[in-house]
Design a protein around this motif. Sequence first.
Motif, PDB file in Angstrom:
ATOM      1  N   UNK A 153     -14.766  83.457  11.312  1.00  0.00           N
ATOM      2  CA  UNK A 153     -16.023  83.876  11.927  1.00  0.00           C
ATOM      3  C   UNK A 153     -17.102  82.904  11.476  1.00  0.00           C
ATOM      4  N   UNK A 154     -17.896  82.410  12.415  1.00  0.00           N
ATOM      5  CA  UNK A 154     -18.913  81.429  12.062  1.00  0.00           C
ATOM      6  C   UNK A 154     -20.060  81.472  13.063  1.00  0.00           C
ATOM      7  N   UNK A 155     -21.014  80.563  12.901  1.00  0.00           N
ATOM      8  CA  UNK A 155     -22.196  80.479  13.755  1.00  0.00           C
ATOM      9  C   UNK A 155     -22.325  79.059  14.310  1.00  0.00           C
ATOM     10  N   UNK A 156     -23.069  78.871  15.380  1.00  0.00           N
ATOM     11  CA  UNK A 156     -23.297  77.515  15.878  1.00  0.00           C
ATOM     12  C   UNK A 156     -23.918  76.595  14.834  1.00  0.00           C
ATOM     13  N   UNK A 157     -24.859  77.098  14.058  1.00  0.00           N
ATOM     14  CA  UNK A 157     -25.499  76.250  13.044  1.00  0.00           C
ATOM     15  C   UNK A 157     -24.511  75.812  11.962  1.00  0.00           C
ATOM     16  N   UNK A 158     -23.644  76.731  11.536  1.00  0.00           N
ATOM     17  CA  UNK A 158     -22.649  76.358  10.525  1.00  0.00           C
ATOM     18  C   UNK A 158     -21.659  75.342  11.083  1.00  0.00           C
ATOM     19  N   UNK A 159     -21.276  75.508  12.335  1.00  0.00           N
ATOM     20  CA  UNK A 159     -20.362  74.541  12.951  1.00  0.00           C
ATOM     21  C   UNK A 159     -21.029  73.181  13.104  1.00  0.00           C
ATOM     22  N   UNK A 160     -22.329  73.172  13.321  1.00  0.00           N
ATOM     23  CA  UNK A 160     -23.052  71.897  13.372  1.00  0.00           C
ATOM     24  C   UNK A 160     -23.009  71.213  12.000  1.00  0.00           C
ATOM     25  N   UNK A 161     -23.189  71.970  10.942  1.00  0.00           N
ATOM     26  CA  UNK A 161     -23.089  71.406   9.590  1.00  0.00           C
ATOM     27  C   UNK A 161     -21.718  70.765   9.385  1.00  0.00           C
ATOM     28  N   UNK A 162     -20.688  71.475   9.830  1.00  0.00           N
ATOM     29  CA  UNK A 162     -19.329  70.933   9.724  1.00  0.00           C
ATOM     30  C   UNK A 162     -19.194  69.645  10.520  1.00  0.00           C
ATOM     31  N   UNK A 163     -19.677  69.665  11.760  1.00  0.00           N
ATOM     32  CA  UNK A 163     -19.516  68.493  12.620  1.00  0.00           C
ATOM     33  C   UNK A 163     -20.217  67.272  12.040  1.00  0.00           C
ATOM     34  N   UNK A 164     -21.419  67.443  11.538  1.00  0.00           N
ATOM     35  CA  UNK A 164     -22.158  66.326  10.964  1.00  0.00           C
ATOM     36  C   UNK A 164     -21.417  65.776   9.748  1.00  0.00           C
ATOM     37  N   UNK A 165     -20.796  66.650   8.960  1.00  0.00           N
ATOM     38  CA  UNK A 165     -20.052  66.195   7.779  1.00  0.00           C
ATOM     39  C   UNK A 165     -18.860  65.318   8.148  1.00  0.00           C
ATOM     40  N   UNK A 166     -18.306  65.509   9.348  1.00  0.00           N
ATOM     41  CA  UNK A 166     -17.141  64.719   9.745  1.00  0.00           C
ATOM     42  C   UNK A 166     -17.471  63.251   9.957  1.00  0.00           C
ATOM     43  N   UNK A 167     -18.765  62.905   9.989  1.00  0.00           N
ATOM     44  CA  UNK A 167     -19.163  61.504  10.084  1.00  0.00           C
ATOM     45  C   UNK A 167     -19.275  60.854   8.706  1.00  0.00           C
ATOM     46  N   UNK A 168     -19.171  61.656   7.657  1.00  0.00           N
ATOM     47  CA  UNK A 168     -19.359  61.159   6.295  1.00  0.00           C
ATOM     48  C   UNK A 168     -18.049  60.683   5.683  1.00  0.00           C
ATOM     49  N   UNK A 169     -18.102  59.529   5.036  1.00  0.00           N
ATOM     50  CA  UNK A 169     -16.931  59.003   4.330  1.00  0.00           C
ATOM     51  C   UNK A 169     -16.614  59.845   3.094  1.00  0.00           C
ATOM     52  N   UNK A 170     -17.592  60.604   2.627  1.00  0.00           N
ATOM     53  CA  UNK A 170     -17.375  61.438   1.454  1.00  0.00           C
ATOM     54  C   UNK A 170     -16.617  62.716   1.777  1.00  0.00           C
TER      55      UNK A 170
END
Length: 394
Positions: free
Chosen positions: A284-301
């Motif tokens: 269970x999640x929210x659009x804002x939390x999924x956005x946080x996840x998506x942005x993290x996928x661009x990070x090498x860390x």
Amino acid sequence: MKFFKIYPYIFTLLLLLSCKKETPMFAEHIPVAKVKDTLPSVNPFQPKLNKLSPIYKNLKTNLVDNFYKKNWKRSNLSGGFLVAKNGEILYETYGGLANRATKEEINAHTALHLASVSKVLTATAVLKLIDSGKLALDQKINTILPEFPYEKITVKMLLTHRSGLPKYEYFCYDTKLWNGGMVTNQDVLDIMAKHKINLYCRPDRKFSYCNTNYVMLALVIEKLTNMNYRDAMKKMIFDPLDMNDTYVFDYEKHKESASLSYKGNNVLYDFEFLDNVYGDKNIYSTPRDLLKFDIATYSENFLSSEIKELIYKGYSNETRGIKNYGLGIRLNEWKTGEKMAYHNGWWHGNTSSYVTLKKDTVTIIALSNKFSKKPYSVYKLASDFGSYPIKKKR
């Protein structure tokens, strides 16, 4: 010549207009929370992305608003819808009820059932284990789960739906195999181990979408982390990315508090005996939390560049067409070279769509707890952000 003399004044006027506070058109779609253009930092997983100009933001916001009004004009949204570019929210709206009996309204912090979009997050946890050297992509599942009865199936085959595993939703309804009661992930494995249920096809022969693949991957995560999947996901993904409204459903713990799902005619879709199985669904999640996840996928860390190259690559090419499947993500691959990554979901009355345009750093998310196919159409917005050959009515 006169044009060039007045051009600076025209440009200044446009700039002033674009810098105004968001127009009422945009604000009226945020009845429960004010939009923050940029989400709170998720360092060290926040990549540096260019800030959007006011002119660009206003232009794209108008395009998305036009799409939204046409897409949902005959059926009100019961869930959340968000579009962002470079981590900046361009459009966000919520509506409907999480619980029709209590009249609890859906807002930016209401966690909704992601259905099969959960697979994206499960796959990410598996890939992080591979990144850390605790697991190999071509490792056989029976080296991790000894009771797993199919010798040739690997981690990669589960991630790409090429294992040929039978669908647990089908065989768990067979009273000869399961005698009732809530099914767990371990029950699914035990049934396959005990009854040696036939594979749908030879491993790695072809793509065959099957939820059982991700039920097994959740058990792999548990085995390698020595934690329950719920706790492992919280430690590996949710907490590091400040996904504070996200959780894995636990039937006994959350059945009274979780947002409910409804049929298209508003009739409640009650819980059933498959509602405690996770990995393939039940996040269970929210659009804002999924956005946080998506942005993290661009990070090498967050994920290594080597792993990310493997994620967004199609592995099933036996059928012609643009559709393919990567490591936990669906793909549209056009002959033009354009590529769109996405995943849809459907469980009971919950429908969901997560679209990530990697080349253009655009995120599109739609979640609904009332059955509707509307969320599946949000991919059409891709053509407003890049040269994706997608036709949509204006």
